[in-house]
Design a protein around this motif. Structure first.
Motif, PDB file in Angstrom:
ATOM      1  N   ALA A   1     -12.670  77.929  34.114  1.00 30.43           N
ATOM      2  CA  ALA A   1     -13.314  77.904  32.798  1.00 30.43           C
ATOM      3  C   ALA A   1     -12.348  77.435  31.718  1.00 30.43           C
ATOM      4  N   PHE A   2     -11.109  77.928  31.772  1.00 28.71           N
ATOM      5  CA  PHE A   2     -10.063  77.562  30.807  1.00 28.71           C
ATOM      6  C   PHE A   2      -8.724  77.575  31.543  1.00 28.71           C
ATOM      7  N   GLU A   3      -7.800  76.722  31.073  1.00 29.51           N
ATOM      8  CA  GLU A   3      -6.479  76.715  31.691  1.00 29.51           C
ATOM      9  C   GLU A   3      -5.425  76.275  30.678  1.00 29.51           C
ATOM     10  N   ASP A   4      -4.291  76.932  30.715  1.00 28.09           N
ATOM     11  CA  ASP A   4      -3.104  76.572  29.943  1.00 28.09           C
ATOM     12  C   ASP A   4      -1.938  76.608  30.921  1.00 28.09           C
TER      13      ASP A   4
ATOM     14  N   GLN B   1      -1.443  80.394  32.350  1.00 27.83           N
ATOM     15  CA  GLN B   1      -2.667  81.108  32.029  1.00 27.83           C
ATOM     16  C   GLN B   1      -3.851  80.355  32.614  1.00 27.83           C
ATOM     17  N   ILE B   2      -4.785  81.093  33.175  1.00 24.33           N
ATOM     18  CA  ILE B   2      -5.987  80.463  33.718  1.00 24.33           C
ATOM     19  C   ILE B   2      -7.138  81.467  33.706  1.00 24.33           C
ATOM     20  N   VAL B   3      -8.347  80.970  33.490  1.00 28.30           N
ATOM     21  CA  VAL B   3      -9.558  81.788  33.585  1.00 28.30           C
ATOM     22  C   VAL B   3     -10.442  81.191  34.669  1.00 28.30           C
ATOM     23  N   PHE B   4     -10.725  81.986  35.697  1.00 26.73           N
ATOM     24  CA  PHE B   4     -11.634  81.584  36.768  1.00 26.73           C
ATOM     25  C   PHE B   4     -13.022  82.152  36.507  1.00 26.73           C
ATOM     26  N   ARG B   5     -14.017  81.443  37.049  1.00 32.88           N
ATOM     27  CA  ARG B   5     -15.395  81.929  36.983  1.00 32.88           C
ATOM     28  C   ARG B   5     -16.004  81.827  38.374  1.00 32.88           C
ATOM     29  N   ASN B   6     -16.645  82.904  38.828  1.00 31.54           N
ATOM     30  CA  ASN B   6     -17.291  82.786  40.134  1.00 31.54           C
ATOM     31  C   ASN B   6     -18.609  82.036  39.991  1.00 31.54           C
ATOM     32  N   SER B   7     -19.250  81.767  41.102  1.00 30.91           N
ATOM     33  CA  SER B   7     -20.407  80.871  41.124  1.00 30.91           C
ATOM     34  C   SER B   7     -21.532  81.373  40.223  1.00 30.91           C
TER      35      SER B   7
END
Length: 334
Positions: free
Chosen positions: A50-53, A58-64
């Motif tokens: 979803a977002f990454e730096d 830093q990272i934001v994962f989203r499941n299906s």
């Protein structure tokens, strides 16, 4: 129908690797490749970024969004430098709108957790679906057996539980021991932190109401058999040995079927024995089973066993004892 499971391992062809001790960027890279992009001949598990730096780890994962809840989890380095043995924070929520949210204002957020800081972390196993995953790690040479002594290793669960409530809006959690408050901003993880020191009534996360409203309750695991984390049991059963494999449930800490008060009631004043907003027993940990047999103290990792034609991975144990916790590679959520 359940969700198919993929096993990712550091000894796969083309798999990303840890430096001994692991850097935050390396953990993020392993998770990104397993969950999203894939590596070698293996496709990702069906999650998205979803977002990454990347420069700041830093990272934001989203499941299906089609096979799961479409919820979010952020992983980020605790310190500014990308150091070996660096600590990584992680925290979940049903919805995030940026990579750096004000967590105090995020609806239905989980506890802030942390992992890392282990000298011997080198090899890893990720077992994942489009909805959730487990990760555990282990070392090399003398640090690669089921008993992991009192050294620090990365291990955790993240994703949707198998909720008893259809379309449970807050079924996405991060699960590890201990998790009964936000992780410290100043101290480092302990050797007990993770999924390798779980017991019955272990406090592992907070959950909110099934309609998505922010009303937290402390949750614990329900495990039917005794554990022996500190007792070496070197026995391995014969091929025809019978043992029970029981699913691990997740439930509220407090239960009084006729009680009153905030500990046992939902936001509408309904006791958790009857509530569908905050039921006492929320569901099952996907793919996680506890065996009635304890053993395997000195077996090499990753240790697997075939139960009725399905391969299971044994979860390592913190301290010097035995393990009886297994993760199936058969479909989850079936």
């Amino acid at each position: 129908m359940g969700l198919p499971v993929t096993v990712y391992r550091s000894d796969d062809a083309g798999a990303p690797q840890f430096t001994a001790g692991a850097m935050p960027s390396e953990l993020i890279d392993v998770l990104k490749k397993c969950l999203v992009t894939g590596y070698g001949s293996k496709a990702g598990a069906g999650w998205s970024v979803a977002f990454e730096d990347a420069p700041n780890q830093q990272i934001v994962f989203r499941n299906s969004t089609s096979q799961a809840s479409g919820s979010f989890v952020k992983f980020w380095a605790k310190a500014a430098d990308d150091a070996v043995r660096g600590v990584v924070n992680f925290q979940s929520a049903p919805y995030l709108v940026s990579i750096n949210p004000d967590w105090a204002a995020v609806n239905a957020a989980g506890w802030r957790c942390q992992t890392g800081s282990g000298y011997y972390v080198k090899n890893w196993v990720v077992i994942a679906t489009a909805a959730s995953f487990y990760i555990y790690t282990y070392g090399e040479t003398t640090r690669n057996t089921v008993n992991q002594s009192t050294s620090h290793y990365i291990s955790l669960f993240c994703g949707d539980i198998h909720s008893l409530i259809p379309n449970d809006a807050t079924r996405f959690i991060t699960m590890m021991y201990p998790s009964e408050g936000d992780a410290s901003t100043t101290s480092s993880p302990s050797w007990t932190d993770g999924i390798t020191y779980l017991n019955d009534n272990t406090k592992v996360c907070k959950m909110h109401q099934t309609d998505g409203s922010d009303y937290p309750k402390q949750m614990a695991l329900n495990m039917p058999y005794l554990t022996f984390h500190t007792t070496a049991i070197r026995a391995a059963p014969p091929a025809n040995h019978l043992q029970l494999l029981s699913p691990v449930a997740i439930r509220q800490v407090y239960y009084s079927p006729q009680g009153t008060g905030g500990n046992v009631e939902d936001s509408q004043g309904v006791n958790n024995n009857l509530s569908t907003l905050h039921p006492y027993a929320r569901g099952l940990m996907p793919g996680l089973y506890q065996s009635s047999f304890n053993g395997y103290t000195d077996e090499l990792l990753p240790f697997t066993k075939d139960f009725n034609g399905t391969l299971y991975y044994l979860v390592p144990t913190a301290h010097n004892g035995a393990s009886n916790l297994w993760i199936t590679t058969g479909d989850w959520y079936a």
